[in-house]
Structures are given as structure tokens and as C-alpha cells.
Motif scaffolding. Structure first.
Motif, PDB file in Angstrom:
ATOM      1  N   ASP A  25       0.835  -1.210   0.000  1.00 17.66           N
ATOM      2  CA  ASP A  25       0.000   0.000   0.000  1.00 17.66           C
ATOM      3  C   ASP A  25       0.871   1.263   0.000  1.00 17.66           C
ATOM      4  O   ASP A  25       2.100   1.175   0.086  1.00 17.66           O
ATOM      5  CB  ASP A  25      -1.019  -0.056   1.154  1.00 17.66           C
ATOM      6  N   PRO A  26       0.238   2.440  -0.103  1.00 16.50           N
ATOM      7  CA  PRO A  26       1.033   3.682  -0.224  1.00 16.50           C
ATOM      8  C   PRO A  26       1.879   3.976   1.010  1.00 16.50           C
ATOM      9  O   PRO A  26       2.765   4.823   0.956  1.00 16.50           O
ATOM     10  CB  PRO A  26      -0.025   4.772  -0.398  1.00 16.50           C
ATOM     11  N   PHE A  27       1.608   3.308   2.123  1.00 20.19           N
ATOM     12  CA  PHE A  27       2.388   3.571   3.332  1.00 20.19           C
ATOM     13  C   PHE A  27       3.389   2.433   3.576  1.00 20.19           C
ATOM     14  O   PHE A  27       3.850   2.207   4.685  1.00 20.19           O
ATOM     15  CB  PHE A  27       1.452   3.784   4.525  1.00 20.19           C
ATOM     16  N   ASP A  28       3.660   1.699   2.485  1.00 23.93           N
ATOM     17  CA  ASP A  28       4.673   0.658   2.489  1.00 23.93           C
ATOM     18  C   ASP A  28       4.313  -0.540   3.372  1.00 23.93           C
ATOM     19  O   ASP A  28       5.180  -1.269   3.826  1.00 23.93           O
ATOM     20  CB  ASP A  28       6.024   1.256   2.945  1.00 23.93           C
ATOM     21  N   ARG A  29       3.030  -0.689   3.629  1.00 21.76           N
ATOM     22  CA  ARG A  29       2.591  -1.860   4.387  1.00 21.76           C
ATOM     23  C   ARG A  29       2.203  -2.942   3.386  1.00 21.76           C
ATOM     24  O   ARG A  29       1.485  -2.673   2.424  1.00 21.76           O
ATOM     25  CB  ARG A  29       1.382  -1.501   5.266  1.00 21.76           C
ATOM     26  N   GLU A 277      -0.764   1.493  12.245  1.00 22.49           N
ATOM     27  CA  GLU A 277       0.539   1.600  11.576  1.00 22.49           C
ATOM     28  C   GLU A 277       1.062   0.247  11.103  1.00 22.49           C
ATOM     29  O   GLU A 277       1.827   0.180  10.152  1.00 22.49           O
ATOM     30  CB  GLU A 277       1.573   2.333  12.455  1.00 22.49           C
ATOM     31  N   LYS A 328      -4.304   5.582   5.675  1.00 19.41           N
ATOM     32  CA  LYS A 328      -3.313   5.422   6.742  1.00 19.41           C
ATOM     33  C   LYS A 328      -3.938   4.843   8.001  1.00 19.41           C
ATOM     34  O   LYS A 328      -3.325   4.051   8.706  1.00 19.41           O
ATOM     35  CB  LYS A 328      -2.696   6.780   7.059  1.00 19.41           C
TER      36      LYS A 328
END
Ligand code: SAM
Ligand code: SF4
Length: 352
Positions: A25-29, A277, A328
Motif C-alpha cells: 500500500d502507499p504507506f509501504d505496508r 501503523e 493510513k
């Protein structure tokens, strides 16, 4: 599906032998966990989950079991390693065992680490052995009280004895059980320490959950029910020593080990602790709608691309587009100025 690259979480190969990209995903998860609500129907009407008279989806809107298999398998090919079937009550869906057995093939070829279920336990008496044979090893069973009268009040339509029989069948089949207990002010708050004792004695892990504001259930019920787990923990300390543990099932629970029983006691605190997170999951409904976050309204329709073409190109493109929108985090709030639920769909739509 024999085109697996490795056991360490890599996705499968495409038709040209190139690895299919993992879902990042865009938050590197990395999205490695898919929860699938296989039906919105249920044989219970728990007070915090459903209104007594619910309108369920017309059957025509619900994906067939074959379509659910195709969708789940597409996610597995993109690196999803854990599938959890939920609902509504997953075991009341007709022929559900067919789907579970089909999905079990991914365990057999090593592309999936775990196939599991969240259930109210009412149907375990008939399904426990078959689940085990299909490759299921652990299940979550929701149980909020050990008192038969209270159980009938909370679930409206449920019978505690039936769930206890189901748990006995799960034990006999060798399934590991984790109990989920929603902490409800004025309902089961006097019993939570007994639940710790009981679960410890039966070898079950236990996770407490805070009531979340999902779906209209009538009146101010949820305001009255909300009990922060910080208070539950403080109360449990009078009777038990809970040692912090770094154990994780890949979910959002924070675990402790109870010194007196030796059992694990987890706490899921979406209302008081933001666990977004490390979120690795997305949720699929039985209509093929993908929710990228339990606490947000944004969703992607996967049913249309699934039905538009027998190959998975359109579907994969829609999945990529959706994962690219994974937010997020969420912003749940239960507050007296706000009468409407923070998210209007019920838990039984997206699954727990
Ligand atoms: N019917 C199955 C069961 O009860 O386990 C699976 C679906 S149920 C929606 C999944 C989990 O969500 C259950 O543990 C249930 O207690 C929990 N749940 C339902 N509504 C909730 C709410 N408003 N807040 C917190 N947990 C909720
Ligand atoms: Fe049914 Fe589970 Fe919701 Fe209870 S919590 S009404 S058992 S879906």
C-alpha cells in the motif's frame, strides 16, 4: 498454481513466468491478510452487532461460492498468506464446506500459511471434524458470557449449551480455540475475570474487544455498552498478574500471559489505541466489495471486474487500484454529541 516462487511470502508467477507483484500500500505496508465475510446472515442477533430485525442482502447480490474461491485465490496469487472466513456467521452459509475445502488446496501447495474462521460456535458440533480435515488448525469463537441467561440476552437467539457443545467438538477434533469476548459495560464486566480463569483452564487463548461504532443498532445502546479495556485491565489486576508478551498472531491484539492460568490474554483496543501503523489486512464482503480499512467508508467493487471477464486481468487491475487507496488509519469515536455510528455498515457486513 504450481508456479509458486518461494515459501517466504513471494507471490506467484504470471503467464509469462514473471513474478506477480505483492500487494504493497502507499504507506509501504504489505497486505498479506484477507478477511472474507462469506455471508451477512446469522443465526444470532447479538445486541452490539445487529438490530433484531435486520434486512439481509438479496441472494442475487451475493457472490457464489465459486466466485468467492476465484477472488480469494487471486489474492493468494498476489501474496496473501492468511485467509480468515467470517460473516455474519460463516458456518450458516449453505455448502460453506465446499469453499473451505477448495481454499485448503493453497495450504497444500504452500502458497497459504493459514486458513481460519471466526464463528459464533453454534454450528461447530457438525463442522469441527470437517474443518480440521480441510486444513483449518485454529478458530476464533466469540463468547461474551458463561451465564446461559445472559448469553440469551446478548445473542437474542442463541443458546449457550449449543456453543459449549460446539467447543467440545472443536477440542475433540484438535482445533485450537481462541475466544473473543466483547467487553460490555453493565452486561459482562462482572464476569471478565471468570472468563480469564475459564479459558486458562481449557487451554484457550482469550482476547477482549472494545465495542466499535459500526452500524445502527437502535437507541443509545452502544454509548451505554462501551467499556474501555484500560478499565478491564485495571480490574483484572486485582486477581491476576498479566505479564506483557510480544506474542502476535499477525492481528491487532496486544497479548499478555496470565501468570496464574498460564493462558494468553489479549486486548484489541481500536477505540483507545490506534494500531493502524502495522495494518496488513483488507476485508472483502460477500458482495465482492473490498474495504481497505474497517473504520473507513471507502471501498472498491471487485464483483464487476470479476464477472466482466473469465480471466483475472480486470480483477487484478481493480485490486491494485484499491490497494493504492488504502488509507493510513481510522478515526473511530464514540461520543455523546454524535448519535450516528462512525461507520454506517454493520460488523456483520465486513466481518470482525
Ligand atoms: N458470527 C461470527 C462471530 O460472532 O464470531 C463472525 C462474525 S462477528 C461480526 C465477528 C466478531 O465481531 C465477533 O467476535 C463479534 O463479537 C464482533 N463484533 C460484532 N459487532 C461488534 C462491534 N460493534 N464492536 C466490536 N466487536 C463487534
Ligand atoms: Fe452474528 Fe457474530 Fe454478529 Fe453475533 S457477532 S450477530 S454471532 S455475526
Amino acid at each position: 498454481m504450481g508456479d509458486r516462487v518461494s515459501d517466504n511470502g513471494s507471490a506467484s508467477l504470471d503467464g509469462n513466468g514473471a513474478p506477480l507483484p505483492l500487494l504493497i500500500d502507499p504507506f509501504d505496508r504489505r497486505v498479506s491478510y484477507l478477511r472474507v465475510s462469506v455471508t451477512d446472515r446469522c443465526d444470532f442477533r447479538c445486541v452490539y452487532c445487529m438490530a433484531e430485525s435486520m434486512t439481509f442482502l438479496p441472494k442475487t447480490e451475493v457472490l457464489t461460492l465459486e466466485e468467492l474461491d476465484r477472488l480469494c485465490s487471486a489474492f493468494v496469487r498476489r501474496g496473501v498468506r492468511k485467509l480468515r472466513l467470517t460473516g455474519g456467521e460463516p458456518l450458516v452459509r449453505r455448502n460453506i464446506l465446499w469453499l473451505i475445502e477448495r481454499l485448503g488446496r493453497h495450504l497444500g501447495d504452500g502458497t497459504l500459511d493459514e486458513l481460519t474462521l471466526t464463528t459464533n460456535g453454534s454450528q461447530l458440533g457438525r463442522f469441527a471434524n470437517d474443518l480440521r480435515d480441510a486444513g483449518v488448525r485454529r478458530i476464533n469463537v466469540s463468547l461474551d458470557t458463561l451465564d446461559a441467561a445472559k448469553f440469551a440476552d446478548i445473542t437474542r437467539w442463541g443458546r449457550l449449551e449449543q456453543v459449549m457443545d460446539g467447543l467440545a467438538a472443536a477440542d475433540a477434533a484438535g482445533l485450537r480455540v481462541k475466544i473473543n469476548t466483547v467487553a460490555l459495560r453493565g452486561v459482562n464486566d462482572d464476569e471478565l475475570a471468570d472468563m480469564v480463569e475459564w479459558c486458562g483452564g481449557r487451554g484457550y487463548d482469550l482476547t477482549f474487544i472494545e465495542v466499535m461504532p459500526l452500524g445502527e443498532i437502535g437507541g443509545d445502546a452502544r454509548l451505554d455498552q462501551y467499556l474501555p479495556l484500560s478499565m478491564v485491565r485495571a480490574a483484572l489486576k486485582h486477581r491476576f498478574t498479566l505479564d506483557e508478551s510480544d506474542y502476535s498472531t499477525g492481528g491487532p491484539a496486544r497479548y499478555t500471559v496470565c501468570r496464574e492460568t498460564g493462558g494468553r490474554v489479549g486486548f484489541i483496543t481500536p477505540m483507545t489505541h490506534n494500531f493502524c501503523e502495522s495494518c496488513n489486512r483488507v476485508r472483502l464482503t460477500c458482495t465482492g466489495t473490498l474495504f481497505m480499512c474497517l473504520g473507513q467508508e471507502d471501498a472498491a467493487d471487485l464483483r464487476a471486474p470479476l464477472r466482466a471477464s473469465p480471466d483475472d486481468d480486470l480483477l487484478m487491475a481493480a485490486v491494485d487500484e484499491a490497494i493504492g487507496r488504502k488509507p493510513k488509519g481510522h478515526d473511530f469515536i464514540i461520543d455523546r454529541r454524535r448519535r450516528d455510528p462512525a461507520v454506517s455498515r454493520h460488523m456483520s457486513v465486513t466481518g470482525g
